[in-house]
Design an enzyme around this catalytic site. Sequence first.
Site, PDB file in Angstrom:
ATOM      1  N   GLY A 118      52.788  46.005 -51.482  1.00 12.46           N
ATOM      2  CA  GLY A 118      51.768  46.955 -51.014  1.00 12.46           C
ATOM      3  C   GLY A 118      50.412  46.315 -50.783  1.00 12.46           C
ATOM      4  N   ARG A 119      50.400  45.165 -50.079  1.00 11.55           N
ATOM      5  CA  ARG A 119      49.167  44.388 -49.884  1.00 11.55           C
ATOM      6  C   ARG A 119      48.470  44.126 -51.213  1.00 11.55           C
ATOM      7  NH1 ARG A 119      48.010  47.963 -45.568  1.00 11.55           N
ATOM      8  NH2 ARG A 119      48.914  47.171 -43.655  1.00 11.55           N
ATOM      9  N   THR A 139      46.685  53.446 -43.076  1.00 16.78           N
ATOM     10  CA  THR A 139      47.127  52.629 -44.204  1.00 16.78           C
ATOM     11  C   THR A 139      45.953  51.994 -44.950  1.00 16.78           C
ATOM     12  OG1 THR A 139      48.507  50.718 -44.803  1.00 16.78           O
ATOM     13  CG2 THR A 139      47.587  50.704 -42.595  1.00 16.78           C
ATOM     14  N   ASP A 151      43.166  45.185 -48.604  1.00 21.82           N
ATOM     15  CA  ASP A 151      44.183  44.138 -48.703  1.00 21.82           C
ATOM     16  C   ASP A 151      43.811  43.261 -49.888  1.00 21.82           C
ATOM     17  OD1 ASP A 151      45.973  42.040 -48.409  1.00 21.82           O
ATOM     18  OD2 ASP A 151      45.861  42.084 -46.218  1.00 21.82           O
ATOM     19  N   ARG A 153      45.820  40.982 -51.242  1.00 19.21           N
ATOM     20  CA  ARG A 153      46.697  39.822 -51.359  1.00 19.21           C
ATOM     21  C   ARG A 153      45.896  38.521 -51.518  1.00 19.21           C
ATOM     22  NH1 ARG A 153      50.591  41.064 -46.355  1.00 19.21           N
ATOM     23  NH2 ARG A 153      48.568  41.631 -45.505  1.00 19.21           N
TER      24      ARG A 153
END
Length: 225
Positions: A118-119, A139, A151, A153
């Site tokens: 999910g990022r 999103t 995000d 990540r």
Amino acid sequence: MTLSLGTDVLSPAPAATVRTRVTVPLEFADGYATTAEVLTFDGLADGREHLLLGLGDWRAALARSAAGGEAPLVRPHSECLTGDVFGSQRCDCGPQLREAAERITDAGGFLLYLRQEGRGIGLYAKLDAYALQDAGLDTYEANRALGRGEDERDYTAAVQMLAAVGADRVRLLSNNPDKAAQLELLGVAVTERVPTGVHLSAANARYLAVKRDHTQHTLDLPLAG
Ligand SMILES: [Zn+2]
């Protein structure tokens, strides 16, 4: 791992070491089969169980790269349980993973399977975000509404894994310009960005359009917006 210490490089990640190597025959739902050499690691920065899958003749690809030739093809793929395992139509992760396995097998290189669902916000939060998307948010807006980053990540572990196998330059199989930028900042030379195909379905059309428009993903979509 050795990183240049220019001002445009983040502090170097500590070195990770290979823990186990195991050969795993893979067969996807459509019958495509290949063989991966799966590597696990000690010392990954975030302590998660990320995997590196060596596909095709990756040793030859590394040797070619070391001699100044074409760099190995690499895709950092962030885990998506719903898309990768269950074939969710809400995103394009499953088809991207399948495509990457074949293209990397053909070229020689690495699939990095990164456990950042999910990022980076996790599985439950991703499903919470889906609920918000069903209420009309996109999103990225949904992640923000949950108090999370758009995000989250981080590619430090990806760079550590690449360094552990000696891949200091890569051809990056991705449509996401942020991935290339992060890898470069962490000291991996991205010699080329290789776009993936567009995996469009009725359920993911809006998601893909938002990715394209919001983060400049390289997506040539046959739809207006
Ligand atoms: Zn997905």
